[in-house]
Scaffold this motif. Structure first.
Motif: not given
Length: 479
Positions: A196-214
């Motif tokens: 299965t899958t899990m998450i331990t955090t949400r949010g991302c401080p990184n600035q990668c131009s191609f990522c929509s997570s933040a």
């Protein structure tokens, strides 16, 4: 209020071609929140079950939901909307809502679809509960944050409510409702596992131009407590016989102290679990990898993206070529499998720089490599810049799979990019020395995975496929 969540068919998923079918975690969290509030709910994972639209229709006729909630990424928005059409055809009075990354960032476009009644923006756990309760009690939806819908008194008017605040304390969320999912259908490398899958955090401080997570979850990291995380691992092992977990955090290793705490707690409870995670190359060191390995880590997904430092800087990766090399070296020394992910075809890429990156990946000696084509997803800085510079050549969202060319570079046409990607997969996976070494480690499962990769890499290269691109190229993407 009877609610059915549908994970729509993923016929062209980037994960399916490498044999990974995972539980839809976002749906699982929202369903669990509905159960906590005594709202009847069920889940139809049409992707894992490989359902046709006719089979989805039969399932819906049996379940007769009052509210259908769909989830969609950019490449699956087409099948999600097709599923919405099925709902409205057979159950015209059923309310259809849709959420996920793509609807969140393109809600003006999505709400115009006649089969969509409501768009849920952002994190949906609290929104879906308030929505179901409001529909049950026939109260005003405009008081619910995070919604988009048509004004029932004026169908030409769209109502966009306030943004929904992100959930600050992730420990308050229930565990995802896996008991509503077909757990026997989830697999890795085309091998059925108790995973299965899990998450331990949400949010991302990184600035990668191609990522929509933040843009979706914010730039501030919100982390679950170590106890809460390992409690869930123990719960999964005891209740579902889970032996493999994939942590889907944007960067699992961002907080080294927290990772060490999790690893130590896993070992203190003797959980004997195998796990994998995402990591940045500048977040790894020998000490961290040693404790990760000891606690059960078997695989790390690392974003290489490019062998060209200028390209890395243009993507705002914040890493260097030397750090990439070091991360793979120390991972290999700790016998942890690595997946190298590459973004080929960024606007500044040339044939020379792409070939340099392909060779660079070989030299890194990862266990697996994913040669993705640069894809500007709505909500990202990359999409905004590509849209404003008129670089996007394809509007058809179903092509936004990371396997299909969407734009051209300074000296690469879309045909050039497909050719380079195909050769990258073939040259990496069909090296005799690679096949021998990996079969020794992973057995026949690897051969099945390689077959899927090569089949997907080669198949779209035919003339009719590129003709389809040329027909789509005249369409302009929406902002």
């Amino acid at each position: 209020m009877n609610v059915t969540f549908i994970n729509p068919p993923h016929y062209k998923s980037k994960y399916k071609f490498i044999g990974v079918i995972a539980p839809p975690l976002g749906i699982g969290y929202m369903a669990a929140m509905l159960e906590r509030n005594n709202i009847p709910v069920n889940i139809l994972d049409a992707s894992a079950l490989d359902l046709t639209y006719e089979e989805i229709e039969q399932e819906l006729l049996e379940r007769k939901p009052d509210l259908v909630a769909l989830t969609a990424l950019t490449p699956t928005i087409g099948t999600a909307l097709e599923t919405a059409a099925v709902v409205k055809k057979i159950l015209p009075n059923t309310i259809v809502a849709i959420g996920g990354y793509h609807p969140t960032f393109t809600y003006n476009e999505i709400i115009e679809n006649p089969n969509i009644d409501i768009v849920i923006r952002g994190e949906g756990e609290n929104t879906i509960v308030e929505l179901a309760q409001a529909l049950e009690n026939n109260t005003d939806l405009s008081n619910i944050d995070g919604l988009v819908f048509k004004d029932k008194n004026d169908c030409e008017k769209t109502i966009v409510t306030n943004d929904r605040e992100v959930i600050q304390d992730l420990d308050t969320l229930p565990y995802p409702a896996l008991h509503l999912m077909p757990m026997d259908k989830y697999r890795m490398l085309d091998v059925t596992t108790h995973m299965t899958t899990m998450i331990t955090t949400r949010g991302c401080p990184n600035q990668c131009s191609f990522c929509s997570s933040a843009a979706m979850h914010g730039r501030r990291i919100r982390s679950r407590s170590t106890e809460n995380i390992v409690d869930e691992i123990e719960y999964l092992k005891n209740n579902y016989d889970i032996d493999t977990i994939a942590f889907l955090d944007d960067t699992f290793t961002l907080n080294k102290r927290k990772v060490k705490e999790i690893c130590n707690e896993i070992m203190a409870r003797n959980l004997n679990i195998m796990w994998g995670c995402t990591a940045r190359v500048d977040n790894l060191d020998e000490e961290l990898l040693d404790i990760m390995k000891e606690s059960g880590c078997i695989t790390i997904f690392l974003g290489v993206e490019s062998a060209d430092q200028q390209s890395l800087d243009d993507m705002h990766k914040g890493t260097t070529v030397e750090k990439i090399q070091h991360a793979f070296k120390i991972s290999r020394e700790n016998d942890i499998r690595t997946i190298a992910s590459v973004a080929m075809g960024m606007p500044g890429d040339t044939k020379e720089s792409i070939n340099k990156t392909i060779k660079f990946v070989h030299d890194l000696k990862p266990n697996y490599a994913i040669f993705s084509l640069a894809t500007p997803y709505p909500g990202t800085r990359f999409y905004k810049e590509a849209f404003e510079k008129n670089l996007i050549k394809v509007k058809d969202w179903s092509k936004y799979t990371l396997i299909s060319p969407i734009l051209e570079t300074v000296d690469c046409s879309m045909k050039d990019l497909r050719r380079l990607q195909t050769m990258a997969f073939i040259k990496f996976y069909l090296r005799p020395c690679y096949i021998i070494s990996q079969v020794r480690q992973d057995g026949m499962a690897l051969l099945k995975a390689i077959g899927g990769v090569i089949k997907t890499a080669i198949k779209p290269s035919n003339d009719s496929y590129m003709k389809d691109y040329e027909e789509n190229a005249s369409e302009k993407p929406t902002k």
